[in-house]
Motif scaffolding. Sequence first.
Motif, PDB file in Angstrom:
ATOM      1  N   UNK A  58      28.045  38.218  75.290  1.00 14.18           N
ATOM      2  CA  UNK A  58      29.120  37.354  74.784  1.00 14.18           C
ATOM      3  C   UNK A  58      30.335  38.165  74.349  1.00 14.18           C
ATOM      4  N   UNK A  59      30.125  39.341  73.807  1.00 16.23           N
ATOM      5  CA  UNK A  59      31.267  40.185  73.430  1.00 16.23           C
ATOM      6  C   UNK A  59      32.014  40.666  74.674  1.00 16.23           C
ATOM      7  N   UNK A  60      31.270  41.051  75.708  1.00 14.25           N
ATOM      8  CA  UNK A  60      31.916  41.465  76.962  1.00 14.25           C
ATOM      9  C   UNK A  60      32.706  40.302  77.552  1.00 14.25           C
ATOM     10  N   UNK A  61      32.090  39.112  77.587  1.00 15.12           N
ATOM     11  CA  UNK A  61      32.792  37.943  78.127  1.00 15.12           C
ATOM     12  C   UNK A  61      34.038  37.626  77.320  1.00 15.12           C
ATOM     13  N   UNK A  62      33.954  37.725  76.026  1.00 16.26           N
ATOM     14  CA  UNK A  62      35.104  37.457  75.177  1.00 16.26           C
ATOM     15  C   UNK A  62      36.211  38.489  75.425  1.00 16.26           C
ATOM     16  N   UNK A  63      35.812  39.756  75.569  1.00 20.37           N
ATOM     17  CA  UNK A  63      36.796  40.839  75.683  1.00 20.37           C
ATOM     18  C   UNK A  63      37.442  40.904  77.060  1.00 20.37           C
ATOM     19  N   UNK A  64      36.646  40.797  78.116  1.00 19.90           N
ATOM     20  CA  UNK A  64      37.219  41.008  79.451  1.00 19.90           C
ATOM     21  C   UNK A  64      37.045  39.837  80.401  1.00 19.90           C
ATOM     22  N   UNK A  65      36.243  38.872  80.036  1.00 18.83           N
ATOM     23  CA  UNK A  65      36.099  37.630  80.781  1.00 18.83           C
ATOM     24  C   UNK A  65      35.936  37.759  82.275  1.00 18.83           C
ATOM     25  N   UNK A 117      17.027  40.948  84.234  1.00 19.20           N
ATOM     26  CA  UNK A 117      18.200  40.497  84.978  1.00 19.20           C
ATOM     27  C   UNK A 117      18.321  38.977  84.976  1.00 19.20           C
ATOM     28  N   UNK A 118      17.191  38.276  85.026  1.00 15.70           N
ATOM     29  CA  UNK A 118      17.231  36.809  85.025  1.00 15.70           C
ATOM     30  C   UNK A 118      17.955  36.297  83.780  1.00 15.70           C
ATOM     31  N   UNK A 119      17.624  36.834  82.624  1.00 14.81           N
ATOM     32  CA  UNK A 119      18.226  36.350  81.390  1.00 14.81           C
ATOM     33  C   UNK A 119      19.645  36.881  81.185  1.00 14.81           C
ATOM     34  N   UNK A 120      19.913  38.093  81.615  1.00 15.66           N
ATOM     35  CA  UNK A 120      21.269  38.629  81.449  1.00 15.66           C
ATOM     36  C   UNK A 120      22.254  37.849  82.321  1.00 15.66           C
ATOM     37  N   UNK A 121      21.860  37.590  83.567  1.00 19.65           N
ATOM     38  CA  UNK A 121      22.716  36.789  84.448  1.00 19.65           C
ATOM     39  C   UNK A 121      22.851  35.369  83.882  1.00 19.65           C
ATOM     40  N   UNK A 122      21.734  34.814  83.375  1.00 15.42           N
ATOM     41  CA  UNK A 122      21.785  33.495  82.730  1.00 15.42           C
ATOM     42  C   UNK A 122      22.789  33.509  81.580  1.00 15.42           C
ATOM     43  N   UNK A 123      22.755  34.539  80.750  1.00 15.69           N
ATOM     44  CA  UNK A 123      23.685  34.626  79.621  1.00 15.69           C
ATOM     45  C   UNK A 123      25.131  34.631  80.105  1.00 15.69           C
ATOM     46  N   UNK A 124      25.428  35.444  81.128  1.00 16.17           N
ATOM     47  CA  UNK A 124      26.785  35.484  81.669  1.00 16.17           C
ATOM     48  C   UNK A 124      27.196  34.109  82.204  1.00 16.17           C
ATOM     49  N   UNK A 125      26.286  33.475  82.941  1.00 16.58           N
ATOM     50  CA  UNK A 125      26.599  32.172  83.527  1.00 16.58           C
ATOM     51  C   UNK A 125      26.814  31.120  82.426  1.00 16.58           C
ATOM     52  N   UNK A 126      25.925  31.109  81.429  1.00 18.23           N
ATOM     53  CA  UNK A 126      26.035  30.112  80.362  1.00 18.23           C
ATOM     54  C   UNK A 126      27.332  30.289  79.578  1.00 18.23           C
ATOM     55  N   UNK A 127      27.667  31.516  79.247  1.00 14.69           N
ATOM     56  CA  UNK A 127      28.916  31.765  78.519  1.00 14.69           C
ATOM     57  C   UNK A 127      30.106  31.363  79.379  1.00 14.69           C
ATOM     58  N   UNK A 128      30.028  31.711  80.671  1.00  9.23           N
ATOM     59  CA  UNK A 128      31.114  31.354  81.586  1.00  9.23           C
ATOM     60  C   UNK A 128      31.303  29.859  81.743  1.00  9.23           C
ATOM     61  N   UNK A 129      30.219  29.099  81.704  1.00 10.25           N
ATOM     62  CA  UNK A 129      30.313  27.651  81.901  1.00 10.25           C
ATOM     63  C   UNK A 129      30.586  26.886  80.613  1.00 10.25           C
ATOM     64  N   UNK A 130      30.003  27.353  79.493  1.00  7.36           N
ATOM     65  CA  UNK A 130      30.012  26.537  78.287  1.00  7.36           C
ATOM     66  C   UNK A 130      30.902  27.053  77.153  1.00  7.36           C
ATOM     67  N   UNK A 131      31.398  28.282  77.267  1.00  6.81           N
ATOM     68  CA  UNK A 131      32.228  28.804  76.176  1.00  6.81           C
ATOM     69  C   UNK A 131      33.610  29.211  76.675  1.00  6.81           C
ATOM     70  N   UNK A 132      33.666  30.036  77.711  1.00  5.93           N
ATOM     71  CA  UNK A 132      34.944  30.595  78.155  1.00  5.93           C
ATOM     72  C   UNK A 132      36.022  29.541  78.458  1.00  5.93           C
ATOM     73  N   UNK A 133      35.658  28.416  79.094  1.00  4.88           N
ATOM     74  CA  UNK A 133      36.717  27.435  79.385  1.00  4.88           C
ATOM     75  C   UNK A 133      37.251  26.707  78.147  1.00  4.88           C
ATOM     76  N   UNK A 134      36.539  26.810  77.024  1.00 12.35           N
ATOM     77  CA  UNK A 134      36.878  25.979  75.872  1.00 12.35           C
ATOM     78  C   UNK A 134      37.357  26.753  74.646  1.00 12.35           C
TER      79      UNK A 134
END
Length: 194
Positions: A58-65, A117-134
């Motif tokens: 989540x920190x990576x997604x927040x910082x560099x998206x 990898x299953x959960x890390x990719x899931x985390x990236x996907x979930x953050x990308x779908x449910x947090x980043x756009x909002x």
Amino acid sequence: MPIRLLPTLLLYILSVGYTPGPANIFSLSCSLRYGHRKSMRLWYGLLAGFTIAATTVVIICWAVGPAIADYVKWIKYIGAAYILYLAWTIFRSRGDIEPKGGECNFHTGMIVQLTNAKMIVFDFMAVGMFVMPYSHRLVDYLDFVFLLLLAGPGGNLAWIMAGGFLNRIFQRYRLQVDIVLSLLLVACAVMIVL
């Protein structure tokens, strides 16, 4: 995340976090051997590893998206290699009650989740779908980690409890169960890479 998306997120968590995957299968294997109470030390490691991985994601997604989207796919190869190692570890035990090296401990649980990898990719996907756009607020990203805990450690705990209940079957069919679990992990590794 808008509250209207919560049911969708919960279904996504259920479909990814509670289905067979490397951490869930390894949790089941440990629980079959030791019962659910002794396997809790593994679960604490799974919880710690997942929390570290999810918080990092989540920190990576927040910082560099979106700039990291092309690199997420490489995580699956590292995860698949570790899954194959887990499959080999379970297969190598050949039905022994005590696996070689005492693999069902806190540190192994943490490593399993940090390389899952299953959960890390899931985390990236979930953050990308449910947090980043909002939202672009770090606090919203960090709050999301608590929902992600339902998927990883929540699913792992369910599999540990199931293994505790199936312990009697394992006592009778150790070798066969280890072979099936090893094959399931190999299938997970193949599915992640494809």
